[in-house]
Enzyme design. Structure first.
Site, short mmCIF file in Angstrom:
data_model
loop_
_atom_site.label_atom_id
_atom_site.label_comp_id
_atom_site.label_asym_id
_atom_site.label_seq_id
_atom_site.Cartn_x
_atom_site.Cartn_y
_atom_site.Cartn_z
N GLY A 195 27.18 38.99 27.88
CA GLY A 195 28.33 38.87 28.79
C GLY A 195 28.26 37.57 29.56
O GLY A 195 27.52 36.66 29.20
N ASN A 196 29.05 37.46 30.62
CA ASN A 196 28.96 36.29 31.49
C ASN A 196 29.33 36.70 32.92
O ASN A 196 29.68 37.86 33.16
CB ASN A 196 29.86 35.15 30.97
CG ASN A 196 31.31 35.56 30.91
OD1 ASN A 196 31.95 35.78 31.93
ND2 ASN A 196 31.85 35.68 29.69
#
Ligand code: CTP
Length: 397
Positions: A206-207
């Site tokens: 993810g980020n």
């Protein structure tokens, strides 16, 4: 523009309350339906009889009148806009802290309509750090501010702090309602937040995107009258119910949601931080830590912005974002052209206060004809305002 608009005016204890009579009179003349709430302390500054006569409605000030409860929830739902003018230093502090010790504050806290304030106070009170902090706070809650004017104050000093003149408040309201029609009947697609690409049954790539910028854009487009479809990755931020929300997790889901809906859109704004790579076949079970090294094979995801840019019709506007750490302008312009966007919004991670998770952002916008629009560091709500203004004022579609 003000004809038939329901305006709920809140009056607090300030010398500028004498201007409220003119304000109510001008609003009535413009055809607005006006109701007035006064704080108990403001009754020392102007009489409720004057305001009930001018507004042609009873003026409310107590939470309980003759043992009857005033329904604060219904007033905030009745109004198209709640305008607190004048807003005293003390009532500003109450708004900033959620105090609810009078009817006006109860209505403010339960209002579902937009709230606008026109502060009025002496210069030194206005300049005090706590006042400025409270203003920032109430703006971050989504309230709108009509700036104070510079001039002679009740103390005899000359400086900033005067409540905006009633005529200027009327102009502000007209402009506000006009903006509310700018995107009427238009369909806007916005992507926001991160995407999560599964590795196995429990892990993902993810980020740090929070979704705040995209959600602020969705709210701003809704405020201007658009039908907004928000395709949003996982986020903890609450999304107003008047926005059509399509929740997605992966880049592939975001791509499908966008391409399925793009044909009927007038504007598409791609602000999501989409994963560039994903795992083609995530493990169905949790991967056990058997070996010292683990190789994960990643495959490029489909570029949503590029794909919409390539297929957009002449009536459609496509806007992209570029988050850069180096060669910012060069990279942003390269994305603008390679993805066939009409505008690209650049944020640089080198600007303190800009980037993931923060409430502020600093952007520069480039259009396909080479024009550049730069802005200061602002709240994401204000940045959303600037972005939509730029698109509307400089688009070719
Ligand atoms: N974008 C997209 N689909 C992707 C990747 C990016 O729609 N699969 C969009 C983003 O929403 C943004 C723009 O493309 O509007 C630029 O995203 P960014 O991550 O800055 O650039 P990339 O194209 O991914 O390039 P790089 O990561 O190499 O900078």
């Amino acid at each position: 523009m003000l004809k038939g608009k329901k305006i709920l005016i809140g009056i607090t204890a300030s010398i500028a309350a004498y201007k409220s009579a003119v304000l109510v009179r001008l609003l009535k003349k413009a055809g607005a339906d006006v109701k007035v709430i006064m704080t108990p302390a403001s009754l020392d500054f102007i009489s409720s009889l004057t305001l009930s006569t001018l507004s042609k409605n009873p003026v409310l000030s107590a939470l309980f009148d003759n043992e009857t409860w005033s329904n604060h929830v219904s007033l905030g739902r009745w109004a198209d806009v709640m305008l607190i003018a004048p807003l005293s230093c003390n009532s500003l502090a109450k708004m900033a802290n959620g105090n609810c010790d009078n009817l006006l504050m109860a209505v403010y806290l339960s209002a579902t309509c937009p709230v606008v304030v026109a502060p009025a106070m002496d210069e030194d009170m206005w300049m005090h750090p706590s006042t400025q902090e409270n203003l920032l706070k109430i703006k971050s809650y989504g309230n709108h501010l009509i700036p104070v004017e510079h001039g002679e104050l009740a103390s005899g000093l000359i400086g900033p702090g005067r409540m905006a003149e009633p005529e200027n408040i009327i102009d502000w309201l007209k402009n506000y309602f006009e903006e509310g029609l700018q995107l009427k009947g238009k369909n806007v697609l916005i992507t926001a937040g991160p995407t999560y690409e599964p590795i196995d049954a429990v892990r993902f790539i993810g980020n740090h995107s929070s979704g705040k910028m995209g959600i602020a854009l969705a709210v701003e487009c809704k405020r201007r009258g658009a039908n907004v479809t928000l395709v949003c990755g996982p986020t903890a931020i609450s999304i107003p119910t008047n926005i059509s929300l399509i929740k997605v997790t992966t880049a592939a889901e975001m791509y499908n949601a966008c391409t399925d809906n793009f044909d009927k859109m007038d504007i598409a704004i791609m602000s999501a931080a989409v994963a560039d790579y994903s795992i083609a076949t995530p493990a169905a079970n949790k991967i056990k830590k058997a070996s010292d090294d683990l190789d994960i094979h990643l495959t490029k995801t489909k570029d949503i912005l590029k794909s919409l840019g390539e297929k957009k019709g002449s009536h459609q506007i496509v806007v992209g974002f570029a988050l850069e750490t180096d060669h910012e302008k060069e990279n942003a312009l390269s994305k603008l052209h390679s993805k066939h966007a009409d505008f690209i919004v650049l944020n640089s991670l080198n600007d303190a206060g800009a980037g993931f998770g923060l409430d502020t952002n600093k952007v520069a916008i480039f259009d396909k004809s080479g024009r550049e629009f730069t802005f200061d560091m602002k709240s994401k709500k204000e940045v959303a305002f600037d972005i939509i203004n730029t698109i509307l004022n400089h688009s070719y579609a």
